[in-house]
Design an enzyme around this catalytic site. Structure first.
Site, PDB file in Angstrom:
ATOM      1  N   ARG A  67      42.288  42.574  52.050  1.00  0.00           N
ATOM      2  CA  ARG A  67      43.209  42.356  50.932  1.00  0.00           C
ATOM      3  C   ARG A  67      42.530  41.692  49.746  1.00  0.00           C
ATOM      4  O   ARG A  67      43.075  41.659  48.644  1.00  0.00           O
ATOM      5  CB  ARG A  67      44.387  41.492  51.371  1.00  0.00           C
ATOM      6  CG  ARG A  67      45.535  41.565  50.361  1.00  0.00           C
ATOM      7  CD  ARG A  67      46.452  40.386  50.393  1.00  0.00           C
ATOM      8  NE  ARG A  67      47.733  40.672  49.746  1.00  0.00           N
ATOM      9  CZ  ARG A  67      48.658  39.763  49.537  1.00  0.00           C
ATOM     10  NH1 ARG A  67      48.476  38.514  49.944  1.00  0.00           N
ATOM     11  NH2 ARG A  67      49.795  40.074  48.925  1.00  0.00           N
ATOM     12  N   SER A  68      41.380  41.157  49.941  1.00  0.00           N
ATOM     13  CA  SER A  68      40.705  40.387  48.893  1.00  0.00           C
ATOM     14  C   SER A  68      40.036  41.295  47.864  1.00  0.00           C
ATOM     15  O   SER A  68      39.128  42.056  48.205  1.00  0.00           O
ATOM     16  CB  SER A  68      39.646  39.481  49.530  1.00  0.00           C
ATOM     17  OG  SER A  68      38.688  39.080  48.586  1.00  0.00           O
ATOM     18  N   PRO A  69      40.444  41.214  46.589  1.00  0.00           N
ATOM     19  CA  PRO A  69      39.758  42.027  45.577  1.00  0.00           C
ATOM     20  C   PRO A  69      38.287  41.665  45.440  1.00  0.00           C
ATOM     21  O   PRO A  69      37.447  42.533  45.203  1.00  0.00           O
ATOM     22  CB  PRO A  69      40.532  41.723  44.288  1.00  0.00           C
ATOM     23  CG  PRO A  69      41.209  40.413  44.537  1.00  0.00           C
ATOM     24  CD  PRO A  69      41.507  40.387  46.003  1.00  0.00           C
ATOM     25  N   TYR A  70      37.981  40.399  45.600  1.00  0.00           N
ATOM     26  CA  TYR A  70      36.589  39.972  45.461  1.00  0.00           C
ATOM     27  C   TYR A  70      35.727  40.475  46.615  1.00  0.00           C
ATOM     28  O   TYR A  70      34.529  40.709  46.441  1.00  0.00           O
ATOM     29  CB  TYR A  70      36.508  38.450  45.341  1.00  0.00           C
ATOM     30  CG  TYR A  70      37.186  37.920  44.102  1.00  0.00           C
ATOM     31  CD1 TYR A  70      36.674  38.201  42.833  1.00  0.00           C
ATOM     32  CD2 TYR A  70      38.336  37.152  44.197  1.00  0.00           C
ATOM     33  CE1 TYR A  70      37.302  37.718  41.696  1.00  0.00           C
ATOM     34  CE2 TYR A  70      38.969  36.671  43.070  1.00  0.00           C
ATOM     35  CZ  TYR A  70      38.452  36.953  41.817  1.00  0.00           C
ATOM     36  OH  TYR A  70      39.086  36.485  40.690  1.00  0.00           O
ATOM     37  N   SER A  71      36.329  40.625  47.793  1.00  0.00           N
ATOM     38  CA  SER A  71      35.582  41.225  48.902  1.00  0.00           C
ATOM     39  C   SER A  71      35.182  42.652  48.544  1.00  0.00           C
ATOM     40  O   SER A  71      34.043  43.069  48.762  1.00  0.00           O
ATOM     41  CB  SER A  71      36.424  41.212  50.183  1.00  0.00           C
ATOM     42  OG  SER A  71      36.611  39.906  50.672  1.00  0.00           O
TER      43      SER A  71
END
EC number: 5.99.1.4
Length: 218
Positions: free
Chosen positions: A12-16
């Protein structure tokens, strides 16, 4: 000498997602092995997280991640549907979470095969690059997995047969993540030292170079 690095991410993490292109380039350029280890997002991992944090947190993440994507020229759009079933007005997180449990267990299955970076890179693009509507429908995920050398149906079947096996992998990842000294994703861990954020890869490379990291031969 190949240097090992752990990478903790959530789907769910955009930065991931935004960290993955630079991570793949690092692996192409340097003699490094990245062990990608999926964890559940904070919304699931820490009950009530969004209700306890500053209300501006989510708004800033939306603004900043979109800005980073434009700066890095990475195709980007928030997933439809959201991998977490959550009412963004009340911030209540649903008890039943079909999307994120499936995605994270699939990542754990790929981790057991030693190919989680390739799998996660392929699947994350389907969620985040804006090229498809309804990433969870049709054969979008299956085609992405196949292109990365995985049989999605076989993975789903194995997980359905023994879900606890994959939950234990995820639990181990979360424990190792917490022990590293950080709680957010993406977090790279090299020789016990955490590097949090998609903007810390250059610093990570610098640290590994001090420990003998070399470029791959052309």
């Amino acid at each position: 000498m190949t240097l090992p690095v752990d990478l903790f991410i959530s789907f769910r993490s955009p930065y991931s997602y935004l960290a993955l292109p630079k991570t793949l380039k690092m692996v192409d350029d340097y003699d490094v092995a990245v062990n990608l280890r999926p964890v559940y997002p904070l919304a699931v991992r820490v009950p009530g997280f969004f209700k306890k944090t500053n209300p501006q947190f989510a708004r800033y993440v939306v603004l900043d991640s979109s800005r980073v994507a434009k700066h890095e020229n990475i195709p980007f759009r928030f997933p439809r549907p959201d991998p977490i079933v959550q009412d963004m007005t009340t911030l209540d997180v649903a008890e039943h979470q079909p999307y994120i449990h499936r995605l994270t267990r699939l990542g754990a299955a790929a981790q057991l095969e030693g190919r989680s970076l390739a799998f996660t890179s392929a699947i994350s693009r389907v969620l985040w690059d804006g090229s498809v509507q309804g990433w969870n429908e049709g054969d979008h995920l299956a085609r992405a997995a196949d292109a990365a050398g995985f049989d999605l149906a076989a993975m789903d079947e194995a997980i359905a047969t023994d879900p606890d096996r994959y939950e234990q992998v995820i639990k181990g990842n979360e424990e190792a993540h917490a022990a590293s000294g950080h709680w957010g994703v993406p977090t790279f861990v090299f020789a016990g030292e955490p590097f949090f954020g998609q903007d810390r890869i250059d610093l990570l490379i610098w640290r590994m170079e001090s420990k003998g990291l070399t470029r791959r031969r052309a």
